[in-house]
Design a protein around this motif. Structure first.
Motif, mmCIF file in Angstrom:
data_model
loop_
_atom_site.group_PDB
_atom_site.id
_atom_site.type_symbol
_atom_site.label_atom_id
_atom_site.label_comp_id
_atom_site.label_asym_id
_atom_site.label_seq_id
_atom_site.Cartn_x
_atom_site.Cartn_y
_atom_site.Cartn_z
ATOM 1 N N ALA A 1 123.375 5.100 6.803
ATOM 2 C CA ALA A 1 122.467 5.412 5.705
ATOM 3 C C ALA A 1 122.850 6.779 5.146
ATOM 4 C CB ALA A 1 121.026 5.430 6.199
ATOM 5 N N GLU A 2 122.679 6.941 3.847
ATOM 6 C CA GLU A 2 123.030 8.223 3.236
ATOM 7 C C GLU A 2 122.249 9.383 3.855
ATOM 8 O OE1 GLU A 2 126.163 7.161 1.056
ATOM 9 O OE2 GLU A 2 125.311 9.188 1.038
ATOM 10 N N SER A 3 121.028 9.091 4.263
ATOM 11 C CA SER A 3 120.164 10.141 4.790
ATOM 12 C C SER A 3 120.639 10.713 6.116
ATOM 13 C CB SER A 3 118.733 9.603 4.949
ATOM 14 O OG SER A 3 118.718 8.487 5.816
ATOM 15 N N VAL A 4 121.489 9.986 6.848
ATOM 16 C CA VAL A 4 121.958 10.465 8.145
ATOM 17 C C VAL A 4 123.463 10.703 8.168
ATOM 18 C CG1 VAL A 4 120.071 9.251 9.303
ATOM 19 C CG2 VAL A 4 122.359 8.196 9.194
ATOM 20 N N LYS A 5 124.144 10.321 7.103
ATOM 21 C CA LYS A 5 125.600 10.452 7.055
ATOM 22 C C LYS A 5 125.992 11.916 7.231
ATOM 23 C CE LYS A 5 127.484 7.544 4.341
ATOM 24 N NZ LYS A 5 127.973 6.812 3.146
ATOM 25 N N GLY A 6 126.958 12.160 8.111
ATOM 26 C CA GLY A 6 127.400 13.515 8.381
ATOM 27 C C GLY A 6 126.638 14.195 9.500
ATOM 28 N N ARG A 7 125.493 13.624 9.864
ATOM 29 C CA ARG A 7 124.686 14.196 10.951
ATOM 30 C C ARG A 7 124.614 13.281 12.162
ATOM 31 N NH1 ARG A 7 119.391 14.700 10.336
ATOM 32 N NH2 ARG A 7 119.147 13.108 8.716
ATOM 33 N N SER A 8 125.024 12.031 11.985
ATOM 34 C CA SER A 8 124.888 11.055 13.063
ATOM 35 C C SER A 8 126.196 10.333 13.301
ATOM 36 C CB SER A 8 123.799 10.031 12.712
ATOM 37 O OG SER A 8 122.544 10.663 12.566
ATOM 38 N N THR A 9 126.389 9.897 14.539
ATOM 39 C CA THR A 9 127.576 9.132 14.910
ATOM 40 C C THR A 9 127.159 7.955 15.771
ATOM 41 O OG1 THR A 9 128.937 11.139 14.914
ATOM 42 C CG2 THR A 9 129.818 9.196 16.029
ATOM 43 N N ILE A 10 127.561 6.760 15.336
ATOM 44 C CA ILE A 10 127.309 5.561 16.131
ATOM 45 C C ILE A 10 128.588 5.180 16.850
ATOM 46 C CG2 ILE A 10 127.829 3.967 14.226
ATOM 47 C CD1 ILE A 10 125.551 2.174 15.335
ATOM 48 N N SER A 11 128.443 4.756 18.093
ATOM 49 C CA SER A 11 129.598 4.342 18.882
ATOM 50 C C SER A 11 129.167 3.219 19.816
ATOM 51 C CB SER A 11 130.170 5.522 19.679
ATOM 52 O OG SER A 11 129.199 6.045 20.565
ATOM 53 N N ARG A 12 130.144 2.535 20.396
ATOM 54 C CA ARG A 12 129.814 1.444 21.301
ATOM 55 C C ARG A 12 130.808 1.381 22.436
ATOM 56 N NH1 ARG A 12 130.365 -4.076 17.924
ATOM 57 N NH2 ARG A 12 130.432 -5.025 20.004
ATOM 58 N N ASP A 13 130.312 0.872 23.564
ATOM 59 C CA ASP A 13 131.138 0.609 24.728
ATOM 60 C C ASP A 13 131.122 -0.905 24.910
ATOM 61 O OD1 ASP A 13 132.162 0.157 27.289
ATOM 62 O OD2 ASP A 13 131.378 2.052 28.050
ATOM 63 N N ASN A 14 132.184 -1.553 24.497
ATOM 64 C CA ASN A 14 132.222 -3.012 24.524
ATOM 65 C C ASN A 14 132.137 -3.555 25.948
ATOM 66 O OD1 ASN A 14 132.402 -3.251 21.724
ATOM 67 N ND2 ASN A 14 134.628 -3.065 21.765
ATOM 68 N N ALA A 15 132.696 -2.848 26.893
ATOM 69 C CA ALA A 15 132.673 -3.315 28.288
ATOM 70 C C ALA A 15 131.250 -3.317 28.842
ATOM 71 C CB ALA A 15 133.571 -2.439 29.141
ATOM 72 N N LYS A 16 130.420 -2.423 28.324
ATOM 73 C CA LYS A 16 129.041 -2.305 28.815
ATOM 74 C C LYS A 16 128.031 -2.913 27.849
ATOM 75 C CE LYS A 16 129.898 1.968 31.399
ATOM 76 N NZ LYS A 16 129.505 3.391 31.577
ATOM 77 N N ASN A 17 128.506 -3.480 26.749
ATOM 78 C CA ASN A 17 127.591 -4.021 25.716
ATOM 79 C C ASN A 17 126.529 -2.994 25.344
ATOM 80 O OD1 ASN A 17 128.920 -6.465 25.486
ATOM 81 N ND2 ASN A 17 127.561 -7.523 26.919
ATOM 82 N N THR A 18 126.967 -1.786 25.133
ATOM 83 C CA THR A 18 126.050 -0.677 24.872
ATOM 84 C C THR A 18 126.434 0.033 23.577
ATOM 85 O OG1 THR A 18 125.636 -0.357 27.225
ATOM 86 C CG2 THR A 18 125.138 1.495 25.775
ATOM 87 N N VAL A 19 125.411 0.385 22.813
ATOM 88 C CA VAL A 19 125.609 1.127 21.579
ATOM 89 C C VAL A 19 124.868 2.456 21.698
ATOM 90 C CG1 VAL A 19 123.626 0.018 20.429
ATOM 91 C CG2 VAL A 19 125.468 1.044 19.051
ATOM 92 N N TYR A 20 125.467 3.475 21.105
ATOM 93 C CA TYR A 20 124.899 4.818 21.153
ATOM 94 C C TYR A 20 124.724 5.336 19.728
ATOM 95 C CZ TYR A 20 126.934 4.415 25.823
ATOM 96 O OH TYR A 20 127.290 3.974 27.073
ATOM 97 N N LEU A 21 123.726 6.195 19.575
ATOM 98 C CA LEU A 21 123.538 6.887 18.303
ATOM 99 C C LEU A 21 123.317 8.357 18.616
ATOM 100 C CD1 LEU A 21 123.249 6.652 15.200
ATOM 101 C CD2 LEU A 21 120.771 6.528 15.564
ATOM 102 N N GLN A 22 124.295 9.163 18.279
ATOM 103 C CA GLN A 22 124.179 10.608 18.436
ATOM 104 C C GLN A 22 123.662 11.179 17.128
ATOM 105 O OE1 GLN A 22 124.905 12.712 21.166
ATOM 106 N NE2 GLN A 22 124.021 14.315 19.877
ATOM 107 N N MET A 23 122.531 11.843 17.187
ATOM 108 C CA MET A 23 121.919 12.424 15.998
ATOM 109 C C MET A 23 121.848 13.933 16.150
ATOM 110 S SD MET A 23 118.868 9.729 15.129
ATOM 111 C CE MET A 23 117.995 10.015 16.653
ATOM 112 N N ASN A 24 122.412 14.639 15.184
ATOM 113 C CA ASN A 24 122.446 16.098 15.186
ATOM 114 C C ASN A 24 121.706 16.644 13.974
ATOM 115 O OD1 ASN A 24 124.221 16.002 17.469
ATOM 116 N ND2 ASN A 24 125.935 15.647 16.076
ATOM 117 N N ARG A 25 121.412 17.909 14.052
ATOM 118 C CA ARG A 25 120.722 18.606 12.937
ATOM 119 C C ARG A 25 119.527 17.789 12.459
ATOM 120 N NH1 ARG A 25 125.968 18.716 11.361
ATOM 121 N NH2 ARG A 25 125.617 17.716 9.346
ATOM 122 N N LEU A 26 118.711 17.399 13.418
ATOM 123 C CA LEU A 26 117.580 16.533 13.112
ATOM 124 C C LEU A 26 116.570 17.239 12.226
ATOM 125 C CD1 LEU A 26 117.270 14.856 16.581
ATOM 126 C CD2 LEU A 26 117.465 13.628 14.418
#
Length: 120
Positions: A60-85
């Motif tokens: 979303a434009e509102s979080v672009k540059g402040r957030s990073t989404i990543s995934r671990d396929n082996a663990k079927n897990t997704v992460y969302l790192q949010m900075n400068r909240l």
């Protein structure tokens, strides 16, 4: 048949950071996309970020540059790192997963939601 367990929400001061996690389990054959949505009081649920199997991402434009989404396929897990909240990031955050079950059926599942509150 698919369970999603979210963690990582909480209270954080403006400018702070949080990392949300969502682990999928069950009769999963493959996952096509994993993502995060959020819903603030009085607002509709909106997309925050999504990541596909090939790690293509959309924010979303509102979080672009402040957030990073990543995934671990082996663990079927997704992460969302949010900075400068910011206070406007305050919402219930929901994990979303779409894929294929063992047996071939398609599925889409939502997590139970985790509260993120940004306040001093």
């Amino acid at each position: 048949q698919v369970q999603l367990v979210e963690s990582g929400g909480g209270l954080v001061q403006p400018g702070g950071s949080l990392r949300l996690s969502c682990a999928a389990s069950g009769s999963i054959f493959s996952i096509n996309a994993m993502g995060w949505y959020r819903q603030a009081p009085g607002n509709e649920r909106e997309l925050v970020a999504v990541i596909t199997t090939l790690s293509s991402t959309n924010y979303a434009e509102s979080v672009k540059g402040r957030s990073t989404i990543s995934r671990d396929n082996a663990k079927n897990t997704v992460y969302l790192q949010m900075n400068r909240l910011k206070p406007e990031d305050t919402a219930v955050y929901y994990c979303y997963v779409r894929g294929t079950l063992v047996g071939g059926s398609l599925f889409s599942s939502w997590g139970q939601g985790t509260q993120v509150t940004v306040s001093s």
